[in-house]
Write a protein that holds these residues in place. Structure first.
Motif, mmCIF file in Angstrom:
data_model
loop_
_atom_site.group_PDB
_atom_site.id
_atom_site.type_symbol
_atom_site.label_atom_id
_atom_site.label_comp_id
_atom_site.label_asym_id
_atom_site.label_seq_id
_atom_site.Cartn_x
_atom_site.Cartn_y
_atom_site.Cartn_z
ATOM 1 N N HIS A 50 5.021 -11.240 10.289
ATOM 2 C CA HIS A 50 4.609 -10.791 8.963
ATOM 3 C C HIS A 50 3.584 -9.675 9.094
ATOM 4 N N HIS A 52 0.293 -7.858 7.243
ATOM 5 C CA HIS A 52 -0.761 -8.221 6.284
ATOM 6 C C HIS A 52 -1.672 -7.031 6.029
ATOM 7 N N ARG A 67 3.951 -15.296 6.436
ATOM 8 C CA ARG A 67 3.240 -15.258 5.157
ATOM 9 C C ARG A 67 3.851 -14.207 4.238
ATOM 10 N N ARG A 69 2.720 -12.753 0.493
ATOM 11 C CA ARG A 69 1.703 -12.792 -0.562
ATOM 12 C C ARG A 69 1.923 -11.614 -1.499
ATOM 13 N N GLU A 197 0.197 -16.791 -2.333
ATOM 14 C CA GLU A 197 0.760 -16.731 -0.988
ATOM 15 C C GLU A 197 1.565 -17.984 -0.683
ATOM 16 N N THR A 199 3.554 -19.800 2.723
ATOM 17 C CA THR A 199 3.721 -19.775 4.172
ATOM 18 C C THR A 199 5.081 -20.363 4.528
#
Length: 416
Positions: A50, A52, A67, A69, A197, A199
């Motif tokens: 992922h 971020h 993740r 989000r 978010e 997971t």
């Protein structure tokens, strides 16, 4: 999963949730069903990570969780190598299943699924770059037509945790099988206005059954009817007298019951063998690892009082066993499939081997899994309780109005 009608009715047993049902003609070619999941049948062609935006230079390819989000804070990348399917085999259906592990709020997150248009590295991809020295066209792999497709192939809603979310990717897999050079995987992008978010278990997750999996249904043989149809159409159309004779001849043998008879006879046989299998056993021992090296050395005794728990592929508890003086545990008469073990030890003991295990039990197979533990040095932190007076004077000059307390923390057992 393929179902066949019986007695004029089509019965399909499914679990709760949303399901896609594809109905097609019986061509007499039983389909092949294959599941791509890292660790299953030796498959190692899955890649995921992922990206971020809060940590734009951090790579997460070795993490056990992915993740997503929103809005546009964290994106997930996944790819499956499907080259074991011959390019000339028609793909009938394909579904991607992701295990939703947790979420930051009790709300749904809409997620758009995009086809990736460029290669990326599982171990090096970050928010800023696809691989070392290769920046994205736009951070977060967000450049339409460069990093990813301009329009999503699907939009799904992540709304529950503790189970699989499955969505249809048939068109994408058809393209990847026919043109492997275009397979760069997919991107999951959280949209909407809510900072939320979810997971997802990654391909590095120690729960093999929870790793991302791609199920593909395809034909065993190449479609041969198409060339024969074009060859016979024009020559036979010229003799006009023959059609007046053929109607009367063809309407008498119209027992359309013969196709249905062959339909119901063969399918009922094929599904049943896969469901049966000779039961197997998972067993092992827990020992006291006196030197803490993770190896069962000569003279190290069995350990009593440890609880070994067995879970099925869905993560549900099957059975538990507490060891006695011999340290033995055993789970017998188990149907073949995916299982996992978790060992916890009595107070004062800490694990010296991995407390968890996951694997596949073959029909009639036997698996042995041993666990080690030693008397933990959990009492040494207690002398640090004496600095209780010292933190207070040192903290007050640096941060007036704040007090800092140091409390020794002892962790026992294992939480999952």
């Amino acid at each position: 999963y393929t179902a066949y009608p019986e007695g004029g009715f089509l019965r399909v047993l499914v679990g709760p949730g949303r399901h896609d049902l594809a109905i097609g003609p019986d061509t007499g070619d039983p389909p092949v069903v294959v599941t791509f999941q890292r660790g299953q049948d030796g498959y190692d062609g899955a890649s995921d990570t992922h990206l971020h935006s809060w940590y734009p230079n951090q790579a997460y390819g070795s993490e056990t969780l992915l993740r997503v989000r929103g809005p546009d804070v964290a994106h997930t990348l996944l790819r499956f190598d499907v080259s074991r399917i011959p390019p000339d085999r028609p793909v009938k259906a394909a579904a991607l299943s992701l295990w939703l592990e947790g979420r930051s709020g009790d709300r749904a997150l809409p997620v758009e699924v995009y086809q990736m248009l460029r290669p990326w590295s599982e171990s090096q991809a970050t928010w800023n770059q696809a691989a070392a020295g290769q920046p994205w066209g736009q951070v977060g792999a967000a450049a339409p037509g460069v990093d990813r497709a301009a329009t999503p192939v699907a939009t799904v809603s992540l709304d529950t945790v503790g189970g699989f979310k499955t969505f249809n990717v048939t068109d994408l897999v058809r393209q990847w099988v026919a043109h492997p050079e275009t397979n760069f995987g997919i991107l999951l992008r959280g949209v909407g206005t809510t900072n939320l978010e979810y997971t997802i278990s990654s391909s590095q997750n120690w729960w093999l059954s929870r790793r991302p999996k791609l199920l593909v249904v395809y034909s065993q043989h190449t479609p041969t009817p198409t060339p024969t149809a074009t060859a016979t159409s024009t020559p036979t159309g010229t003799p006009t007298p023959t059609p007046t004779v053929t109607p009367t001849a063809t309407w008498t043998p119209t027992p359309t019951a013969t196709p249905t008879a062959t339909e119901t006879a063969t399918p009922t046989i094929t599904p049943t063998p896969t469901a049966t299998g000779e039961p197997g056993t998972i067993w092992g021992q827990v020992w006291e690892d006196l030197d803490g090296n993770g190896l069962w050395d000569l003279g190290e005794p069995p350990l009593a009082g440890s609880l070994v728990s067995l879970f099925n592929y869905a993560g549900l508890l099957v059975s538990s066993h507490r060891t006695q003086v011999d340290g033995l545990y055993a789970f017998a008469n188990l149907p073949p499939g995916e299982y996992s073990l978790m060992a916890s030890h009595r107070n004062g003991y800490v694990a010296t081997t991995s407390p968890g295990w996951a694997g596949v039990l073959a029909p009639g197979g036997t698996l042995q899994v041993n666990f080690g533990a030693r008397l933990g040095v959990t009492y040494t932190p207690t002398p640090t309780a004496t600095p209780a007076p010292s933190p207070t004077p040192t903290a007050t000059p640096n941060n007036p109005g704040h007090r800092f307390w140091y409390v020794p923390l002892v962790l026992r057992g294992w939480a999952r």
